[in-house]
Design an enzyme around this catalytic site. Structure first.
Site, mmCIF file in Angstrom:
data_model
loop_
_atom_site.group_PDB
_atom_site.id
_atom_site.type_symbol
_atom_site.label_atom_id
_atom_site.label_comp_id
_atom_site.label_asym_id
_atom_site.label_seq_id
_atom_site.Cartn_x
_atom_site.Cartn_y
_atom_site.Cartn_z
ATOM 1 N N SER A 86 10.649 3.731 0.361
ATOM 2 C CA SER A 86 10.088 3.641 1.082
ATOM 3 C C SER A 86 8.851 4.541 0.856
ATOM 4 O O SER A 86 8.361 5.094 2.408
ATOM 5 C CB SER A 86 10.476 3.294 2.669
ATOM 6 O OG SER A 86 11.403 3.935 2.852
ATOM 7 N N THR A 126 5.281 -3.360 6.340
ATOM 8 C CA THR A 126 4.360 -2.690 6.667
ATOM 9 C C THR A 126 3.277 -2.377 6.480
ATOM 10 O O THR A 126 2.900 -3.689 5.857
ATOM 11 C CB THR A 126 4.767 -1.350 5.629
ATOM 12 O OG1 THR A 126 4.207 0.154 5.602
ATOM 13 C CG2 THR A 126 4.409 -1.432 4.196
ATOM 14 N N ASP A 127 2.876 -2.393 7.746
ATOM 15 C CA ASP A 127 1.670 -2.051 7.967
ATOM 16 C C ASP A 127 0.767 -0.759 6.740
ATOM 17 O O ASP A 127 -0.845 -1.003 6.983
ATOM 18 C CB ASP A 127 1.567 -1.067 8.997
ATOM 19 C CG ASP A 127 1.640 0.267 9.303
ATOM 20 O OD1 ASP A 127 2.266 0.720 8.592
ATOM 21 O OD2 ASP A 127 1.592 1.162 10.147
ATOM 22 N N SER A 154 3.672 -1.454 -4.311
ATOM 23 C CA SER A 154 5.134 -2.643 -4.833
ATOM 24 C C SER A 154 5.242 -3.546 -3.233
ATOM 25 O O SER A 154 5.647 -4.525 -3.466
ATOM 26 C CB SER A 154 5.915 -1.856 -4.798
ATOM 27 O OG SER A 154 6.579 -1.017 -3.274
ATOM 28 N N LYS A 155 4.965 -3.135 -1.709
ATOM 29 C CA LYS A 155 5.322 -3.803 -0.370
ATOM 30 C C LYS A 155 5.012 -4.893 -0.593
ATOM 31 O O LYS A 155 4.358 -6.305 -0.465
ATOM 32 C CB LYS A 155 5.446 -3.359 0.110
ATOM 33 C CG LYS A 155 6.137 -1.999 0.292
ATOM 34 C CD LYS A 155 7.902 -2.904 0.349
ATOM 35 C CE LYS A 155 7.870 -3.495 1.724
ATOM 36 N NZ LYS A 155 9.383 -4.209 2.229
ATOM 37 N N TYR A 208 1.133 17.899 6.626
ATOM 38 C CA TYR A 208 0.154 17.879 6.025
ATOM 39 C C TYR A 208 -1.680 17.968 6.753
ATOM 40 O O TYR A 208 -1.774 17.599 7.734
ATOM 41 C CB TYR A 208 0.231 15.991 5.442
ATOM 42 C CG TYR A 208 1.608 16.135 4.353
ATOM 43 C CD1 TYR A 208 2.007 16.844 3.126
ATOM 44 C CD2 TYR A 208 2.346 15.248 4.379
ATOM 45 C CE1 TYR A 208 2.441 16.203 2.286
ATOM 46 C CE2 TYR A 208 3.476 14.152 3.930
ATOM 47 C CZ TYR A 208 3.810 15.348 2.475
ATOM 48 O OH TYR A 208 4.449 15.409 1.099
#
Length: 320
Positions: A86, A126-127, A154-155, A208
């Site tokens: 993840s 996941t969002d 991939s999700k 970031y």
């Protein structure tokens, strides 16, 4: 007695859900299948390891024979798939394992669930599969999928297999797509535990880009209640967004942690932005609220205080 096969149960959200089940369902049985990669940690479940209702098996979700044997041996009725790579940064430098675990692994579980007539299959998504959102609005369950990283791609691919198995083979499957989770047992590579643990150690707090990327933050305990609601009452083949409507920028998060820990702003260090860094995620949670009666309970300020306290009190856990 409901019997669960939990995959990836030694990870952050999976271990929280196992705790939730054992606390709220005295007669349940939980089988935890986890490969124990770097993000899987049996210390997350040390307090329930001796519970006769809980059993751990180390193994790979791509081993369909093993999965089917566990379902048959323990007569599992419900399969909840938390097993996933993840971390977005890791997916950018090494995408192959994300496809193998998140996509192929989900397909392996679906085949096992179909063959063994699992009563409910819940895919934890996941969002991030929706991609980046502008300054206004929310993603609904009908929003197009526009993944930005190998992880979210991939999700998204795994989600499509879940929906296909529900429609083609009649597997009673659901998908939950939640916003960013936080809380106990989260691996220190993630934003909130990273900032907490680095702050405690007097290190620099790397942010970031400009730090203005926005996420909707959901306490993991509230997400566990959402999983339960979907398992018990979710309509077959449906997707449910699980959001808290608690949006905060990375800068806000870090400054809140600084204030809570009594640190200095001088510890903040802005670093080069991540490739494909989505600007904002936010979910419309009206479907799960109206259909299943779920809503978040944990106010972010209280949730982050509880989380910081947990990391302060469990330094032995994260220092390893």
């Amino acid at each position: 007695m409901q019997k669960y096969l939990i995959t990836g149960g030694a990870g952050f959200i999976g271990s929280n859900f196992i705790h939730y089940l054992l606390e709220n369902y005295p007669s349940c049985q939980v089988i935890n299948l986890d490969l124990l990669t770097y993000a899987g940690n049996l210390e997350n479940l040390a307090d329930v390891a001796a519970d006769p209702r809980y059993h751990f098996v180390q193994g790979d979700i791509n081993n369909q024979e093993l999965v089917e044997r566990l379902i048959k041996t323990y007569r599992c009725e419900i399969l909840v798939n938390f097993a996933a790579e993840s971390h977005v940064d890791r997916s950018i430098t090494g995408p192959d394992v994300f496809f193998q675990t998140n996509t192929q692994g989900t397909l392996s579980l679906l085949k096992a669930a179909k063959n063994q007539n699992i009563q409910k299959f819940l895919q934890i998504s996941t969002d991030e599969v929706y991609g980046s959102l502008g300054p206004q609005g929310y993603f609904s369950e009908n929003s197009p999928l526009k993944p930005s990283s190998p992880y979210s791609a991939s999700k998204a691919a795994a989600d499509m297999f879940v929906l296909a198995y529900a429609k083609t083979y009649g597997v009673n499957a659901n998908i939950t797509r939640s916003s960013n989770n936080y809380g106990p047992y989260q691996h220190p590579e993630k934003l909130i535990p990273l900032m907490i643990t680095k702050g405690i150690q007097g290190e620099k707090l790397p942010i970031y880009g400009t730090g203005e990327n926005i996420r909707d933050w959901l306490y993991v305990g509230d997400n566990c209640r959402a999983f339960d609601a979907v398992i018990q009452k979710g309509r077959p083949g449906e997707i449910y967004n699980v959001g808290a409507h608690s949006e905060h920028s990375n800068n806000e998060i870090v400054h809140l942690i600084i204030d809570q820990l009594g640190l200095s702003n001088d510890q903040i260090e802005y670093v080069a932005d991540r490739l494909g860094h989505d600007q904002r995620y936010a979910l419309d949670n009206s479907k799960i609220r109206l259909e299943l009666g779920w809503q978040p309970r944990t106010i972010f300020k209280l949730g982050i205080e509880q989380t910081i306290r947990w990391y302060l009190e469990h330094s032995g856990w994260w220092q390893k």
